[in-house]
Each structure stands twice: as structure tokens, then as C-alpha cells.
Write an enzyme that holds these catalytic residues in place. Structure first.
Site, PDB file in Angstrom:
ATOM      1  N   ALA A  61      56.388 -15.888  18.472  1.00 61.79           N
ATOM      2  CA  ALA A  61      54.985 -15.567  18.674  1.00 61.79           C
ATOM      3  C   ALA A  61      54.186 -16.060  17.522  1.00 61.79           C
ATOM      4  CB  ALA A  61      54.850 -14.096  18.690  1.00 61.79           C
ATOM      5  N   ASP A  62      52.865 -16.554  17.822  1.00 60.96           N
ATOM      6  CA  ASP A  62      52.072 -16.772  16.598  1.00 60.96           C
ATOM      7  C   ASP A  62      50.484 -16.203  16.794  1.00 60.96           C
ATOM      8  OD1 ASP A  62      52.246 -18.686  14.126  1.00 60.96           O
ATOM      9  OD2 ASP A  62      50.219 -19.166  15.248  1.00 60.96           O
ATOM     10  N   THR A  63      49.855 -15.930  15.469  1.00 63.23           N
ATOM     11  CA  THR A  63      48.695 -15.298  15.689  1.00 63.23           C
ATOM     12  C   THR A  63      47.827 -16.116  14.992  1.00 63.23           C
ATOM     13  OG1 THR A  63      49.682 -13.150  16.118  1.00 63.23           O
ATOM     14  CG2 THR A  63      47.307 -13.073  15.277  1.00 63.23           C
ATOM     15  N   ALA A  78      49.847 -16.037  20.680  1.00 63.59           N
ATOM     16  CA  ALA A  78      50.532 -16.475  21.783  1.00 63.59           C
ATOM     17  C   ALA A  78      51.971 -15.982  21.718  1.00 63.59           C
ATOM     18  CB  ALA A  78      50.674 -18.160  21.776  1.00 63.59           C
TER      19      ALA A  78
END
Length: 200
Positions: free
Chosen positions: A71-73, A108
Site C-alpha cells: 500500500a502507499d499513501t 493505493a
């Protein structure tokens, strides 16, 4: 059932996955997080989430039933990604830019196994009240902004800055749980596996 691995060092993501009763193992998967030239924020977070999941999968070469989550923000203001602040001046500049305005938070999440990968991108809108300079300085002094995208944590002390939110609160924290649960279901991994008070 596949074995789930979380390719993330984020304590917030670990807490969120635990919250929905999912059993998982944390995995260290390092990738280059430098944005590409002219890369959109949505493409950036999707690429990093997928890259983390696939890097984690390559670490687990011997385990055929592995499923890896990445995940990445990104905090996005006026189309520009605000990453983790480099220093105090950078953090104060970010908070000043966010003060009294609405910005986007894109997260994501990606799941990969030996056969396929799926991703979801969730965009939320967060509005900050005006932040006074002394508040920004006191917030930096708390230590909380140092390792946070955009220089703030909505689930922490910065909650007092938030006037409104449209979208996924858990997505702003770092893992959109509704979409994550949907993805897990596609890979045969149920939520609510390990709930507190479960005597079985």
C-alpha cells in the site's frame, strides 16, 4: 487459504488490518519511492503499492501459497505530491500550504500472488481549518509529523486541524478497509478471522 503478508513498515497499516480480524505476517520489502517525471499522483501510489507487493513476493520465492499486500499513501495539494517532510522547515511549509484549504489523500492497495495482481485506489478529500504558526511549530515539536506523508497524522494530534472529510477515513490513515476487504475476498482471504474474545 493463502498466507497473507503485509509488505509495509507502517504501524498504522498493521493496526488497520488487525482491526478487521485478518491474520498476516509483516514483511520488509524495500523499493525506490522516487516519483517519475510527469507521473500523476494516482499512478505514483498505484505503482508503489504494486511494487511493494511484488517485491515482497520475490522475497518469498519458496512459498507458493503466499499472497502479499502493498500500500502507499500520498497527500496531494494542487496536483503536487506532499511526501514526508525532510526537516522542520519542510514540515512547516507543508502545514502552511494545507492551512485553511482542502486537499486530496490518495491511497493505493495492491494484492499479488503467483498468478495475478489487483489494485484499488481510493481518493478522499480533507479540509483543514486555518493553522496558526505557533500551532504548526508545536505540532512539529511533538515529533508526530516527521514520518508522515503531508506532514500530519489524521488519527493523531492533527485531528484538531480537520474541519471535514469526504471519503475513506481509514484510507487517509493508510489503508482503505472497505476496498481492502473486497480485494482480500478476491484472493480467498476472509476478514474477521481472529476477533478479540474468540474462544475457538
Amino acid at each position: 487459504m493463502p498466507s497473507l503478508y503485509l509488505a509495509s513498515g507502517s504501524p498504522r497499516r498493521r493496526e488497520l488490518l488487525t482491526q478487521i480480524g485478518v491474520s498476516f505476517t509483516v514483511l520488509n520489502a524495500q523499493i525506490d519511492e522516487t516519483p517519475f517525471d510527469h507521473e500523476t499522483p494516482a499512478a505514483y501510489v498505484e505503482r508503489l503499492a504494486l511494487g511493494k507487493a511484488q517485491a515482497g513476493l520475490s522475497v518469498l520465492a519458496a512459498e507458493q501459497q503466499a499472497c502479499v499486500m502493498g500500500a502507499d499513501t500520498a497527500v496531494v495539494l494542487d496536483g503536487r505530491i506532499l511526501g514526508k517532510p525532510a526537516d522542520e522547515a519542510d514540515a512547516l511549509a507543508m502545514l502552511t500550504a494545507l492551512s485553511g484549504r482542502e486537499h486530496e489523500v490518495m491511497t493505493a492497495v495492491a494484492l499479488s500472488d503467483r498468478h495475478r495482481s489487483e489494485t484499488r485506489i481510493v481518493t478522499s478529500r480533507v479540509r483543514f481549518r486555518p493553522i496558526q504558526p505557533h500551532e504548526a511549530q508545536a505540532y512539529w515539536a511533538s515529533g508526530e509529523p516527521a514520518d508522515k506523508a503531508g506532514g500530519y497524522a489524521i488519527q493523531g494530534l492533527a485531528a484538531i486541524f480537520v474541519e471535514g472529510l469526504q471519503g475513506s477515513y481509514s484510507g487517509v490513515v493508510g489503508l482503505p478497509l472497505c476496498e481492502t476487504a473486497e480485494l482480500l475476498g478476491h484472493f480467498g482471504i476472509p476478514c474477521w478471522q481472529c476477533l478479540e474474545g474468540d474462544e475457538s
